[in-house]
Scaffold this motif. Structure first.
Motif, short mmCIF file in Angstrom:
data_model
loop_
_atom_site.label_atom_id
_atom_site.label_comp_id
_atom_site.label_asym_id
_atom_site.label_seq_id
_atom_site.Cartn_x
_atom_site.Cartn_y
_atom_site.Cartn_z
N ASP A 1 5.49 -0.99 6.68
CA ASP A 1 6.28 -1.31 5.49
C ASP A 1 5.94 -2.73 5.05
N GLY A 2 6.73 -3.29 4.16
CA GLY A 2 6.46 -4.63 3.66
C GLY A 2 6.19 -4.61 2.16
N LYS A 3 5.72 -5.74 1.65
CA LYS A 3 5.39 -5.90 0.24
C LYS A 3 3.90 -6.16 0.10
N LEU A 4 3.38 -5.96 -1.09
CA LEU A 4 1.95 -6.12 -1.33
C LEU A 4 1.61 -7.57 -1.63
N ARG A 5 0.52 -8.01 -1.04
CA ARG A 5 -0.05 -9.33 -1.34
C ARG A 5 -1.49 -9.12 -1.81
N ILE A 6 -1.89 -9.88 -2.82
CA ILE A 6 -3.26 -9.85 -3.33
C ILE A 6 -3.82 -11.26 -3.27
N VAL A 7 -5.00 -11.40 -2.65
CA VAL A 7 -5.67 -12.70 -2.61
C VAL A 7 -7.03 -12.58 -3.27
N ASP A 8 -7.58 -13.73 -3.68
CA ASP A 8 -8.90 -13.72 -4.30
C ASP A 8 -9.97 -14.02 -3.27
N ALA A 9 -11.21 -14.20 -3.75
CA ALA A 9 -12.35 -14.33 -2.86
C ALA A 9 -12.37 -15.62 -2.06
N VAL A 10 -11.61 -16.61 -2.47
CA VAL A 10 -11.55 -17.85 -1.69
C VAL A 10 -10.25 -17.95 -0.90
N GLY A 11 -9.48 -16.88 -0.89
CA GLY A 11 -8.27 -16.83 -0.08
C GLY A 11 -7.01 -17.27 -0.78
N ASN A 12 -7.08 -17.61 -2.07
CA ASN A 12 -5.88 -17.99 -2.80
C ASN A 12 -5.03 -16.76 -3.10
N ILE A 13 -3.72 -16.91 -2.97
CA ILE A 13 -2.82 -15.81 -3.25
C ILE A 13 -2.70 -15.63 -4.76
N VAL A 14 -3.07 -14.46 -5.24
CA VAL A 14 -3.00 -14.12 -6.66
C VAL A 14 -1.62 -13.57 -7.01
N ALA A 15 -1.09 -12.74 -6.13
CA ALA A 15 0.24 -12.16 -6.32
C ALA A 15 0.81 -11.87 -4.94
N ASP A 16 2.12 -12.01 -4.80
CA ASP A 16 2.73 -11.86 -3.48
C ASP A 16 4.08 -11.17 -3.61
N GLN A 17 4.43 -10.46 -2.53
CA GLN A 17 5.71 -9.76 -2.44
C GLN A 17 5.91 -8.81 -3.63
N LEU A 18 4.82 -8.16 -4.00
CA LEU A 18 4.90 -7.12 -5.04
C LEU A 18 5.54 -5.88 -4.46
N GLY B 1 -7.84 -2.17 3.41
CA GLY B 1 -8.27 -1.80 4.75
C GLY B 1 -8.33 -2.98 5.69
N PRO B 2 -8.95 -2.80 6.86
CA PRO B 2 -8.92 -3.84 7.90
C PRO B 2 -9.43 -5.19 7.43
N LEU B 3 -10.57 -5.22 6.72
CA LEU B 3 -11.10 -6.50 6.25
C LEU B 3 -10.13 -7.17 5.30
N ALA B 4 -9.58 -6.39 4.37
CA ALA B 4 -8.62 -6.96 3.42
C ALA B 4 -7.38 -7.47 4.14
N ARG B 5 -6.90 -6.71 5.10
CA ARG B 5 -5.68 -7.12 5.82
C ARG B 5 -5.90 -8.43 6.58
N MET B 6 -7.08 -8.59 7.18
CA MET B 6 -7.37 -9.84 7.87
C MET B 6 -7.48 -11.01 6.90
N ASN B 7 -7.85 -10.72 5.65
CA ASN B 7 -8.00 -11.78 4.65
C ASN B 7 -6.69 -12.18 4.00
N ILE B 8 -5.72 -11.28 3.92
CA ILE B 8 -4.50 -11.59 3.16
C ILE B 8 -3.39 -12.18 4.01
N ILE B 9 -3.43 -11.94 5.33
CA ILE B 9 -2.27 -12.31 6.16
C ILE B 9 -2.25 -13.79 6.51
N SER B 10 -1.05 -14.25 6.85
CA SER B 10 -0.89 -15.61 7.37
C SER B 10 -1.13 -15.64 8.86
N ARG B 11 -0.90 -14.54 9.53
CA ARG B 11 -1.26 -14.33 10.92
C ARG B 11 -0.95 -12.87 11.24
N CYS B 12 -1.43 -12.40 12.42
CA CYS B 12 -1.16 -11.01 12.82
C CYS B 12 0.28 -10.85 13.32
#
Length: 485
Positions: A249-266, A303-314
């Motif tokens: 569960d949770g909310k959606l986060r979107i980050v860009d190619a340099v890791g900046n958060i584009v949208a959060d808690q969608l 997927g896995p690569l995206a999840r590793m890129n968007i999170i603040s930690r596991c």
């Protein structure tokens, strides 16, 4: 598989068709267009099978949807059970018991473990162990068993670990009917609890050993890392309120190619506000995109690569350490889809740790695991993280609780634009028109395998299959030919 000449007004072009793409789940093909200079002009990934579940489920009672939609796939049925049951929860307008949510989490974690193990060890490790240039007769799981038996055994054991948990909870490994709208159908027994806990230490040792091995060898594949869908995109996935990895569960986060958060808690229930779905005439797989950037500029990966890129930690100790090492690969987001493989291993570690954490909660044995109600809403949306990425089930029902409309946003679909762009990138890197060599074509297929696409099917090809590739020159003469089988 055949190269076909097509005559245009000014140019003589050639088409390489890879059909089917091997060592993936489902049926697809790749076409590569060469210009008159023999350079790759375009490349496309085509999904050649039709799903149709969105129409065939209309008229069915909503409570049948988890079991019906689980039949979309024999590899990851649990993922569809989760998203479908959560849509059912929304139709009931109930908050399910926390123990039921935790039991669902355990099954979903086990599903991710077994699916990632299949992808990494059975479908992709032959390229790492035998080499991308190896004879395809040997470049398969049986070759891995010969050359690196310990790795193959660890892969089999880890997949069995995930499947065993699914079976203990749901009664069977494939298509369990245990996850239902309102919760789960039965509580966890003390005996099954003890059995799962006893399996955890062995699984942890095996995945840690595999991570150490992968970190030693992936540096040998620099050309592939640089060219396997290695380009800037957005990345999307679920996180919790603290930005930690959240697979159920949770909310959606979107980050860009340099890791900046584009949208959060969608809110995933409002996905149609920011996710559009395009349809291309050459594929049955839809092409979702991020609406604010338009189509096709709103390309993103899940997927896995995206999840590793968007999170603040596991959120678990061992996985957090591995994630920290992973993020050292590149400043900002890790862009090469080759590292989906690395991310899968980290997620296996995280899932194993998280299962142990959840099982340590005394309330996990509570018998209160289901909320009962009649439908209280005419529309429900359920979202969870499947092994391949964010999965969305969107249902509408009538006053009798019968399905009137369904939209399924499949995890692999989110990656469709990136897979197509990745095929083009790797084809331009490795395809040479004057000489067709099997390793070139394997790399084109392998970029698709990094995404581990699940094409709504329980069939996957593995190892050797009969193929015939011909390259015909502008004068009609046979320039080169490669045969398999």
């Amino acid at each position: 598989m055949r190269v076909i000449n097509k005559t245009g007004n000014f140019l003589m072009s050639k088409t390489i068709t890879i059909d089917p793409v091997t060592r993936i789940e489902g049926h697809s093909k790749i076409t590569i267009q060469l210009d008159d200079q023999g350079r790759v002009a375009d490349a496309r990934f085509h999904v050649t099978q039709f799903r149709g579940f969105e129409k065939m489920t209309e008229g069915r009672p909503f409570y049948e949807m988890p079991s019906l939609t689980a039949r979309i796939c024999g590899i990851c049925p649990v993922s569809h059970l989760m998203a479908s049951a959560k849509a059912g929860d929304a139709l009931l307008a109930v908050q399910i018991p926390e123990t039921a949510a935790n039991l669902r989490r355990i099954m979903n974690l086990a599903q991710i473990i077994q699916s990632h193990a299949l992808s990494f060890f059975h479908l992709s490790s032959p390229d790492f162990v035998m080499g991308f240039d190896a004879d395809p007769v040997e470049r398969n799981i049986f070759g891995v068993m010969q050359k690196h038996p310990d790795l193959a055994i660890d892969g089999i054991a880890l997949r069995k670990f995930g499947q065993s948990i699914i079976e203990l909870l749901g009664g069977k490994r494939i298509h369990p009917a245990w996850v239902v709208p309102g919760g789960v159908s039965s509580p966890l027994t003390q005996e099954d609890h003890n059995t799962i806990m006893a399996l955890v230490p062995d699984a942890l040792e095996r995945i840690k050993r595999t991570l150490d091995w992968y970190k030693d060898v992936f540096g040998n594949f620099d050309p592939e890392i640089r060219s396997f869908a290695n380009f800037p995109t957005l990345f999307m996935g679920l996180v919790d309120a603290n930005g930690e990895l959240s697979l159920y569960d949770g909310k959606l986060r979107i980050v860009d190619a340099v890791g900046n958060i584009v949208a959060d808690q969608l809110d995933p229930a409002r996905y149609m506000d920011f996710i559009g779905e395009a349809v291309e005439p050459d594929s049955y797989l839809k092409s979702p995109y991020y609406k604010p950037m338009g189509y096709p500029d709103g390309i993103y990966r899940v997927g896995p690569l995206a999840r590793m890129n968007i999170i603040s930690r596991c959120g678990t100790p061992l996985a957090d350490q591995e994630w920290a090492e992973f993020r050292m690969l590149q400043r900002g987001a890790v862009l090469s889809s080759f590292q989906y493989h690395y991310a899968r291993l980290i997620e296996i570690l995280y899932c194993t740790e998280r299962i142990e954490q959840i099982l340590s909660d005394p309330d996990i044995l509570s018998r209160h695991v289901r909320a009962h109600a009649q439908p209280n809403a005419f529309e429900g949306i359920g979202t969870s993280e499947a092994p391949r990425g964010t999965l969305m089930h969107h249902y509408k029902i009538d006053e009798n609780g019968l399905i009137t409309w369904v939209n399924l946003v499949i995890a692999t679909g989110h990656n469709n634009l990136a897979m197509n762009k990745g095929v083009l990138q790797v084809a331009r890197q490795f395809i040479r028109s004057t000489k067709i060599e099997e390793p070139m074509l394997n790399r084109v297929e392998a970029v698709i395998r990094t995404f581990d696409p699940c094409l709504s099917c329980s069939t996957h090809a593995m190892g050797q299959l009969a193929l015939d590739v011909q390259l015909i020159g502008p004068d009609g003469e046979l320039v080169d030919e490669v045969r398999r089988g």
